[in-house]
Design an enzyme around this catalytic site. Structure first.
Site, PDB file in Angstrom:
ATOM      1  N   LYS A 185      28.666  90.316  97.917  1.00 16.63           N
ATOM      2  CA  LYS A 185      29.836  91.080  98.363  1.00 16.63           C
ATOM      3  C   LYS A 185      29.436  92.160  99.370  1.00 16.63           C
ATOM      4  O   LYS A 185      30.201  92.488 100.283  1.00 16.63           O
ATOM      5  CB  LYS A 185      30.560  91.695  97.161  1.00 16.63           C
ATOM      6  CG  LYS A 185      31.301  90.676  96.270  1.00 16.63           C
ATOM      7  CD  LYS A 185      32.378  89.909  97.031  1.00 16.63           C
ATOM      8  CE  LYS A 185      33.376  89.243  96.086  1.00 16.63           C
ATOM      9  NZ  LYS A 185      34.303  88.326  96.795  1.00 16.63           N
ATOM     10  N   ASP A 214      37.527  72.271  98.854  1.00 15.18           N
ATOM     11  CA  ASP A 214      36.501  73.244  98.478  1.00 15.18           C
ATOM     12  C   ASP A 214      35.978  73.920  99.754  1.00 15.18           C
ATOM     13  O   ASP A 214      35.346  73.259 100.595  1.00 15.18           O
ATOM     14  CB  ASP A 214      35.371  72.496  97.758  1.00 15.18           C
ATOM     15  CG  ASP A 214      34.285  73.416  97.245  1.00 15.18           C
ATOM     16  OD1 ASP A 214      34.196  74.572  97.709  1.00 15.18           O
ATOM     17  OD2 ASP A 214      33.521  72.973  96.362  1.00 15.18           O
ATOM     18  N   SER A 216      34.595  93.456  97.211  1.00 15.69           N
ATOM     19  CA  SER A 216      34.727  94.076  95.878  1.00 15.69           C
ATOM     20  C   SER A 216      34.159  95.483  95.965  1.00 15.69           C
ATOM     21  O   SER A 216      33.327  95.770  96.844  1.00 15.69           O
ATOM     22  CB  SER A 216      33.914  93.262  94.859  1.00 15.69           C
ATOM     23  OG  SER A 216      33.692  94.026  93.673  1.00 15.69           O
ATOM     24  N   TYR A 259      26.193  88.663  92.781  1.00 16.15           N
ATOM     25  CA  TYR A 259      27.556  89.005  93.233  1.00 16.15           C
ATOM     26  C   TYR A 259      27.520  90.304  94.034  1.00 16.15           C
ATOM     27  O   TYR A 259      28.113  90.410  95.112  1.00 16.15           O
ATOM     28  CB  TYR A 259      28.447  89.141  91.997  1.00 16.15           C
ATOM     29  CG  TYR A 259      29.898  89.468  92.263  1.00 16.15           C
ATOM     30  CD1 TYR A 259      30.786  88.503  92.733  1.00 16.15           C
ATOM     31  CD2 TYR A 259      30.406  90.744  92.007  1.00 16.15           C
ATOM     32  CE1 TYR A 259      32.133  88.799  92.941  1.00 16.15           C
ATOM     33  CE2 TYR A 259      31.741  91.047  92.209  1.00 16.15           C
ATOM     34  CZ  TYR A 259      32.606  90.076  92.673  1.00 16.15           C
ATOM     35  OH  TYR A 259      33.928  90.374  92.879  1.00 16.15           O
TER      36      TYR A 259
HETATM   37  N1  LIG Z   1      40.060  90.014  89.935  1.00 20.05           N
HETATM   38  C1  LIG Z   1      39.266  91.051  90.132  1.00 20.05           C
HETATM   39  O1  LIG Z   1      39.130  91.958  89.291  1.00 20.05           O
HETATM   40  C2  LIG Z   1      38.495  91.172  91.426  1.00 20.05           C
HETATM   41  C3  LIG Z   1      37.847  92.375  91.699  1.00 20.05           C
HETATM   42  C4  LIG Z   1      37.124  92.511  92.877  1.00 20.05           C
HETATM   43  C5  LIG Z   1      37.057  91.463  93.774  1.00 20.05           C
HETATM   44  N2  LIG Z   1      37.702  90.301  93.490  1.00 20.05           N
HETATM   45  C6  LIG Z   1      37.584  89.205  94.465  1.00 20.05           C
HETATM   46  O2  LIG Z   1      38.862  88.815  94.880  1.00 20.05           O
HETATM   47  C7  LIG Z   1      38.867  87.427  95.211  1.00 20.05           C
HETATM   48  C8  LIG Z   1      39.998  86.732  94.469  1.00 20.05           C
HETATM   49  O3  LIG Z   1      39.761  86.906  93.093  1.00 20.05           O
HETATM   50  P1  LIG Z   1      40.926  86.747  91.992  1.00 20.05           P
HETATM   51  O4  LIG Z   1      40.357  87.336  90.757  1.00 20.05           O
HETATM   52  O5  LIG Z   1      42.226  87.229  92.534  1.00 20.05           O
HETATM   53  O6  LIG Z   1      41.102  85.171  91.838  1.00 20.05           O
HETATM   54  P2  LIG Z   1      40.116  84.050  91.233  1.00 20.05           P
HETATM   55  O7  LIG Z   1      40.448  83.804  89.822  1.00 20.05           O
HETATM   56  O8  LIG Z   1      38.697  84.353  91.612  1.00 20.05           O
HETATM   57  O9  LIG Z   1      40.659  82.786  92.058  1.00 20.05           O
HETATM   58  C9  LIG Z   1      40.319  82.645  93.393  1.00 20.05           C
HETATM   59  C10 LIG Z   1      41.133  81.562  94.073  1.00 20.05           C
HETATM   60  O10 LIG Z   1      40.223  80.885  94.918  1.00 20.05           O
HETATM   61  C11 LIG Z   1      40.233  79.476  94.643  1.00 20.05           C
HETATM   62  N3  LIG Z   1      38.864  79.017  94.845  1.00 20.05           N
HETATM   63  C12 LIG Z   1      37.754  79.339  94.129  1.00 20.05           C
HETATM   64  N4  LIG Z   1      36.678  78.730  94.647  1.00 20.05           N
HETATM   65  C13 LIG Z   1      37.118  78.017  95.726  1.00 20.05           C
HETATM   66  C14 LIG Z   1      36.485  77.182  96.670  1.00 20.05           C
HETATM   67  N5  LIG Z   1      35.183  76.949  96.627  1.00 20.05           N
HETATM   68  N6  LIG Z   1      37.241  76.633  97.646  1.00 20.05           N
HETATM   69  C15 LIG Z   1      38.575  76.846  97.716  1.00 20.05           C
HETATM   70  N7  LIG Z   1      39.222  77.637  96.846  1.00 20.05           N
HETATM   71  C16 LIG Z   1      38.504  78.207  95.862  1.00 20.05           C
HETATM   72  C17 LIG Z   1      40.731  79.377  93.197  1.00 20.05           C
HETATM   73  O11 LIG Z   1      41.357  78.129  92.905  1.00 20.05           O
HETATM   74  P3  LIG Z   1      40.489  76.846  92.422  1.00 20.05           P
HETATM   75  O12 LIG Z   1      39.653  77.307  91.263  1.00 20.05           O
HETATM   76  O13 LIG Z   1      41.509  75.813  92.068  1.00 20.05           O
HETATM   77  O14 LIG Z   1      39.674  76.459  93.589  1.00 20.05           O
HETATM   78  C18 LIG Z   1      41.758  80.496  93.200  1.00 20.05           C
HETATM   79  O15 LIG Z   1      42.947  80.071  93.813  1.00 20.05           O
HETATM   80  C19 LIG Z   1      37.469  86.909  94.848  1.00 20.05           C
HETATM   81  O16 LIG Z   1      36.676  86.862  96.006  1.00 20.05           O
HETATM   82  C20 LIG Z   1      36.940  87.962  93.885  1.00 20.05           C
HETATM   83  O17 LIG Z   1      35.521  88.050  93.900  1.00 20.05           O
HETATM   84  C21 LIG Z   1      38.424  90.126  92.350  1.00 20.05           C
END
Ligand SMILES: NC(=O)c1ccc[n+]([C@@H]2O[C@H](COP(=O)([O-])OP(=O)(O)OC[C@H]3O[C@@H](n4cnc5c(N)ncnc54)[C@H](OP(=O)(O)O)[C@@H]3O)[C@@H](O)[C@H]2O)c1
Length: 252
Positions: free
Chosen positions: A155, A60, A139, A151
């Protein structure tokens, strides 16, 4: 185009699915060795296999000892960390300004403080070698109003932190940038869950908010991350690059 990243060592924090997993594959395709971190060991193992990663560290990143272990194990296995990608984040629903301290603590811990901690652990090695690149995944809701209140603030803080790091580390030859994705869809991700819960509502959202008429794909954000990490982006530091298909309304 050869991005000039061959043989670089990359630590991706938050990389067992979505943008992080796509990033791991994209770095591997450029000839990099990668180490991935996420909490769920099983999901991480399968992601590491899929991405041909050299190392998977279950832990984590909001916990000091786990973060330190991830860096230590990566250095033991890969010898150095040339590129750090901070992807840990997400929101906790949207209770608005009534959000309790516990929500704020959790959202700031994952979206901001995990990146702060990982950077603090990794940058001394980069500074010593006189090179390195750090990419923080923010984001569009770090660039303009939108999303849950905590959030949105976390961000935005990550973008500000990125700029400070960039100014601080530039003389040492280390570049620090952020990317600001718009709405990105992938199986098991937050938009996938929302679409399953309310398919019509999400169709309306796509028509109203996404000018390209579709969600982004993780690979499209990963491509920007890999570019920013590469020597092709040698003059780019302190920037925040939107990867959003025109979704955001910000002029900057
Ligand atoms: N998807 C979107 O639409 C979007 C848009 C804008 C920004 N973002 C940003 O992009 C980033 C990635 O998002 P995503 O949507 O691609 O994936 P996600 O579903 O948010 O997954 C993030 C990854 O991080 C891991 N994770 C979460 N908390 C953690 C922690 N405390 N320590 C270590 N690992 C951790 C998760 O695995 P585990 O749960 O197993 O730890 C997973 O592998 C995030 O920061 C999100 O805010 C996403």
């Amino acid at each position: 185009m050869d991005l000039g990243l061959a043989d670089q060592s990359v630590l991706l924090v938050g990389a067992s699915r979505g943008i992080g997993l796509a990033g791991a594959k994209a770095f591997a395709a450029e000839g990099c060795r990668t180490a991935l971190m996420a909490r769920d060991a099983e999901g991480l193992r399968s992601a590491a296999r899929e991405a041909g990663a050299a190392l998977a560290v279950a832990g984590d990143a909001t916990r000091e000892e786990d973060a330190a272990r991830a860096v230590r194990e990566t250095l033991e296995r890969l010898g150095r960390i040339d590129v750090l990608v901070n992807l840990v984040g997400g929101s906790r629903g949207d209770p608005g300004i009534a959000a309790p301290d516990s929500d704020w603590d959790a959202v700031l811990a994952s979206n901001l403080r995990a990146a702060v901690r990982m950077t603090r652990l990794v940058e001394p090695g980069m500074r010593e070698r006189g090179s390195g690149a750090i990419i923080n995944v923010s984001s569009i809701f770090g660039r303009e109003w939108g999303g849950a209140v905590s959030y949105n603030a976390a961000k935005a803080a990550l973008i500000a932190y990125t700029k400070s790091c960039a100014r601080d580390l530039a003389p040492a030859g280390v570049r620090v940038n952020s990317v600001a994705p718009g709405s990105v869809l992938f199986p098991g991700g937050s938009w996938d869950r929302r679409r399953r819960a309310d398919p019509e509502g999400i169709d309306g959202f796509v028509k109203r908010e996404l000018p390209l008429g579709r969600f982004g794909r993780p690979e499209e954000v990963a491509a920007a991350i890999v570019f920013l990490a590469s020597p092709r982006a040698s003059l780019i530091t302190g920037a925040c690059l939107s990867v959003d298909g025109g979704q955001s309304r910000s002029l900057f």
